[in-house]
Design a protein around this motif. Structure first.
Motif, PDB file in Angstrom:
ATOM      1  N   PHE A   1       1.089  -1.036   0.364  1.00 36.27           N
ATOM      2  CA  PHE A   1      -0.251   0.047  -0.189  1.00 36.27           C
ATOM      3  C   PHE A   1       0.935   1.228   0.158  1.00 36.27           C
ATOM      4  N   ARG A   2       0.429   2.197  -0.549  1.00 35.03           N
ATOM      5  CA  ARG A   2       1.152   3.804  -0.472  1.00 35.03           C
ATOM      6  C   ARG A   2       1.249   4.040   0.297  1.00 35.03           C
ATOM      7  N   MET A   3       2.415   4.335   0.977  1.00 36.12           N
ATOM      8  CA  MET A   3       2.871   5.773   1.618  1.00 36.12           C
ATOM      9  C   MET A   3       2.524   6.652   1.742  1.00 36.12           C
ATOM     10  N   ALA A   4       2.338   7.733   2.045  1.00 33.96           N
ATOM     11  CA  ALA A   4       1.946   8.812   1.455  1.00 33.96           C
ATOM     12  C   ALA A   4       3.313  10.377   2.116  1.00 33.96           C
ATOM     13  N   TRP A   5       3.042   9.915   4.055  1.00 32.72           N
ATOM     14  CA  TRP A   5       3.947  10.593   4.399  1.00 32.72           C
ATOM     15  C   TRP A   5       4.854   9.104   5.525  1.00 32.72           C
ATOM     16  N   SER A   6       6.111   9.487   5.751  1.00 32.20           N
ATOM     17  CA  SER A   6       6.278   8.518   6.157  1.00 32.20           C
ATOM     18  C   SER A   6       6.339   9.162   8.094  1.00 32.20           C
ATOM     19  N   VAL A   7       7.193   8.514   9.397  1.00 35.07           N
ATOM     20  CA  VAL A   7       6.581   8.567  10.181  1.00 35.07           C
ATOM     21  C   VAL A   7       7.578   9.982  10.711  1.00 35.07           C
ATOM     22  N   GLY A   8       7.140  10.433  12.158  1.00 35.39           N
ATOM     23  CA  GLY A   8       7.018  12.145  12.055  1.00 35.39           C
ATOM     24  C   GLY A   8       6.739  12.627  12.941  1.00 35.39           C
ATOM     25  N   GLN A   9       6.983  13.548  13.918  1.00 31.66           N
ATOM     26  CA  GLN A   9       6.523  14.703  15.123  1.00 31.66           C
ATOM     27  C   GLN A   9       5.572  15.822  14.680  1.00 31.66           C
ATOM     28  N   HIS A  10       4.202  15.601  15.169  1.00 31.97           N
ATOM     29  CA  HIS A  10       3.612  16.979  14.565  1.00 31.97           C
ATOM     30  C   HIS A  10       4.031  18.766  15.645  1.00 31.97           C
ATOM     31  N   THR A  11       3.748  19.295  15.362  1.00 34.42           N
ATOM     32  CA  THR A  11       4.603  20.579  16.370  1.00 34.42           C
ATOM     33  C   THR A  11       3.517  20.865  16.647  1.00 34.42           C
ATOM     34  N   ASN A  12       2.159  20.830  16.778  1.00 36.06           N
ATOM     35  CA  ASN A  12       1.619  21.929  17.592  1.00 36.06           C
ATOM     36  C   ASN A  12       0.887  20.446  18.780  1.00 36.06           C
ATOM     37  N   ASP A  13       0.239  19.297  18.112  1.00 36.85           N
ATOM     38  CA  ASP A  13       0.522  17.709  19.083  1.00 36.85           C
ATOM     39  C   ASP A  13       1.266  17.298  20.020  1.00 36.85           C
ATOM     40  N   ARG A  14       2.546  17.640  18.936  1.00 34.38           N
ATOM     41  CA  ARG A  14       3.049  16.377  19.452  1.00 34.38           C
ATOM     42  C   ARG A  14       2.796  14.964  19.004  1.00 34.38           C
ATOM     43  N   GLU A  15       2.201  15.156  18.217  1.00 36.60           N
ATOM     44  CA  GLU A  15       1.801  13.444  18.031  1.00 36.60           C
ATOM     45  C   GLU A  15       2.938  12.667  16.787  1.00 36.60           C
ATOM     46  N   LEU A  16       3.307  11.406  17.091  1.00 31.06           N
ATOM     47  CA  LEU A  16       4.311  10.738  16.886  1.00 31.06           C
ATOM     48  C   LEU A  16       2.766   9.349  15.439  1.00 31.06           C
ATOM     49  N   SER A  17       3.286  10.378  14.463  1.00 31.57           N
ATOM     50  CA  SER A  17       1.973   9.101  13.668  1.00 31.57           C
ATOM     51  C   SER A  17       3.193   8.895  11.718  1.00 31.57           C
ATOM     52  N   PHE A  18       2.735   8.283  10.834  1.00 33.36           N
ATOM     53  CA  PHE A  18       1.893   8.397   9.863  1.00 33.36           C
ATOM     54  C   PHE A  18       1.397   8.288   8.689  1.00 33.36           C
ATOM     55  N   TYR A  19       1.470   8.838   7.848  1.00 36.25           N
ATOM     56  CA  TYR A  19      -0.085   9.110   6.500  1.00 36.25           C
ATOM     57  C   TYR A  19      -0.050   7.395   6.053  1.00 36.25           C
ATOM     58  N   CYS A  20      -0.633   7.143   5.303  1.00 35.82           N
ATOM     59  CA  CYS A  20      -0.958   5.967   3.929  1.00 35.82           C
ATOM     60  C   CYS A  20      -1.706   6.223   3.520  1.00 35.82           C
ATOM     61  N   VAL A  21      -2.299   5.795   2.211  1.00 35.98           N
ATOM     62  CA  VAL A  21      -2.989   5.936   1.511  1.00 35.98           C
ATOM     63  C   VAL A  21      -4.253   4.691   1.125  1.00 35.98           C
ATOM     64  N   THR A  22      -4.896   5.272   1.689  1.00 34.72           N
ATOM     65  CA  THR A  22      -6.734   4.467   1.831  1.00 34.72           C
ATOM     66  C   THR A  22      -7.056   3.441   0.466  1.00 34.72           C
ATOM     67  N   PRO A  23      -6.989   2.471  -0.141  1.00 33.53           N
ATOM     68  CA  PRO A  23      -7.470   1.844  -0.600  1.00 33.53           C
ATOM     69  C   PRO A  23      -8.862   3.006  -1.931  1.00 33.53           C
ATOM     70  N   SER A  24      -9.870   4.346  -1.136  1.00 32.31           N
ATOM     71  CA  SER A  24     -11.004   5.169  -1.882  1.00 32.31           C
ATOM     72  C   SER A  24      -9.851   6.275  -2.301  1.00 32.31           C
ATOM     73  N   GLY A  25      -8.592   6.451  -1.495  1.00 33.64           N
ATOM     74  CA  GLY A  25      -7.439   7.593  -2.258  1.00 33.64           C
ATOM     75  C   GLY A  25      -6.859   8.924  -1.261  1.00 33.64           C
ATOM     76  N   PHE A  26      -7.628   8.607  -0.263  1.00 35.04           N
ATOM     77  CA  PHE A  26      -7.987   9.885   0.940  1.00 35.04           C
ATOM     78  C   PHE A  26      -6.274   9.060   1.630  1.00 35.04           C
ATOM     79  N   GLU A  27      -6.233   9.519   2.819  1.00 32.28           N
ATOM     80  CA  GLU A  27      -4.906   8.672   3.800  1.00 32.28           C
ATOM     81  C   GLU A  27      -5.314   8.630   4.984  1.00 32.28           C
TER      82      GLU A  27
END
Length: 343
Positions: free
Chosen positions: A249-275
């Protein structure tokens, strides 16, 4: 139970009594959705019939409802309301402004695993559905990780790109007494945007709105940019990252940490196209933090990581073609519920 202080000028605030409960998506790719949700992300899967999939994160019977259809998109967001009094208060806000309201059918409530459901229009054509009592089940969860964080914070958050951000902000403030958590200024692929983050309970944000006002066409085919769910542990989140990659499955954004809520996360693309964002350990806005919270503007989405993963030429062409089809198409708003915040 709503433990949060309401605004001084609004004793009827529903803030803290609203939680993102489920989402509904329509797709022709149910086989891929099952592989994605069950084997890659690791959610519990129930195949109700050949046209209907449900994913569970906890004891709620439904958190994701995927039905066979042509939209390849999120079509409705379901919001759990703590009690019947608050439920009626929200319905009155909608009805008093002349917005059409529809009661969910027996089939609607059964599919979504709720006892009572009412539906009305939402921004960008995404239906808003509210309910009071979810159906829960003692059936053991069949998942690949240790669990997901839901509870008082709801199932996660949804992020939407909008050319009418004030209207969308006004909608959720009028409806749910949402509060502004903060802003992020970001430049993505040459597109400058200000993202506003709205909370309706202890979760740092349940709605994120990326402002692309002035852009002549919506840069996304889908109504939502991404949906977020929260892993119980860092190991769970990283294991899901590995499975998404291994299964192709396609990865959109690799693992990282957000500036505001400090969440660690990654983003992948669902079969319907939204992440889908799979995250871990964001800030929780407790009642103690709530009392002193002040909105801040951050520069950039991430402290580190969240690097884009290259698109193929075919992906880019498909995105351009889909965007061109929406040229000059007005964005759907619900002006009766903007609270005077539309431009």
């Amino acid at each position: 139970m709503n433990d949060f202080p309401g605004p001084d000028t609004d004793l009827d605030s529903v803030f803290g009594a609203v939680h993102l409960g489920y989402l509904v998506a329509h797709s022709r790719r149910l086989t891929e959705w099952r592989r994605f949700g069950e084997l890659a992300i690791g959610m519990h899967t129930d195949a109700l019939d050949e046209d209907t999939l449900r994913f569970r994160l906890d004891d709620h019977a439904c958190r994701f409802l995927i039905r066979r259809g042509h939209a390849e998109d999120v079509t409705a967001l379901g919001w759990q309301i703590d009690d019947h009094e608050t439920f009626e208060r929200i319905l009155a806000r909608v009805a008093d402004r002349g917005v059409p309201i529809e009661e969910g059918t027996a089939e609607d409530t059964a599919l979504r695993g709720v006892q009572r459901l009412w539906r009305f229009p939402g921004p960008k054509g995404i239906a808003t559905e509210i309910f009071t009592t979810p159906m829960t089940t003692s059936e053991p969860l069949r998942m690949l990780g240790s669990g997901w964080v839901t509870g008082e914070a709801g199932m996660g958050h949804v992020a939407i790109v909008s050319r009418e951000p004030e209207s969308m902000h006004g909608y959720y403030r009028t409806l749910f007494d949402s509060r502004l958590s903060d802003f992020i200024d970001e430049n993505i692929s040459g597109l400058k945007m200000k993202i506003r983050f709205l909370r309706v309970n202890e979760r740092h944000h349940s709605i994120a709105i990326a402002n692309v006002r002035g852009v002549k066409l919506d840069p996304l085919r889908t109504r939502v940019q991404h949906v977020n769910i929260q892993s119980a542990t860092l190991d769970d989140m990283l294991a899901a990252y590995g499975r998404v990659t291994e299964l192709g499955f396609r990865m959109a954004w690799s693992v990282g940490q957000h500036t505001n809520d400090r969440e660690l996360s990654f983003y992948c693309v669902t079969p319907s196209g939204f992440e889908l964002e799979v995250g871990w350990n964001p800030i929780v806005v407790t009642p103690e933090r709530e009392a002193a919270w002040e909105a801040t503007t951050y520069q950039g989405i991430s402290i580190w990581g969240h690097h884009t993963v290259s698109e193929t030429v075919l992906d880019k062409l498909a995105r351009v073609r889909a965007a061109a089809g929406r040229l000059r198409t007005p964005e759907i708003t619900v002006p009766e519920l903007t609270g005077g915040m539309s431009r």
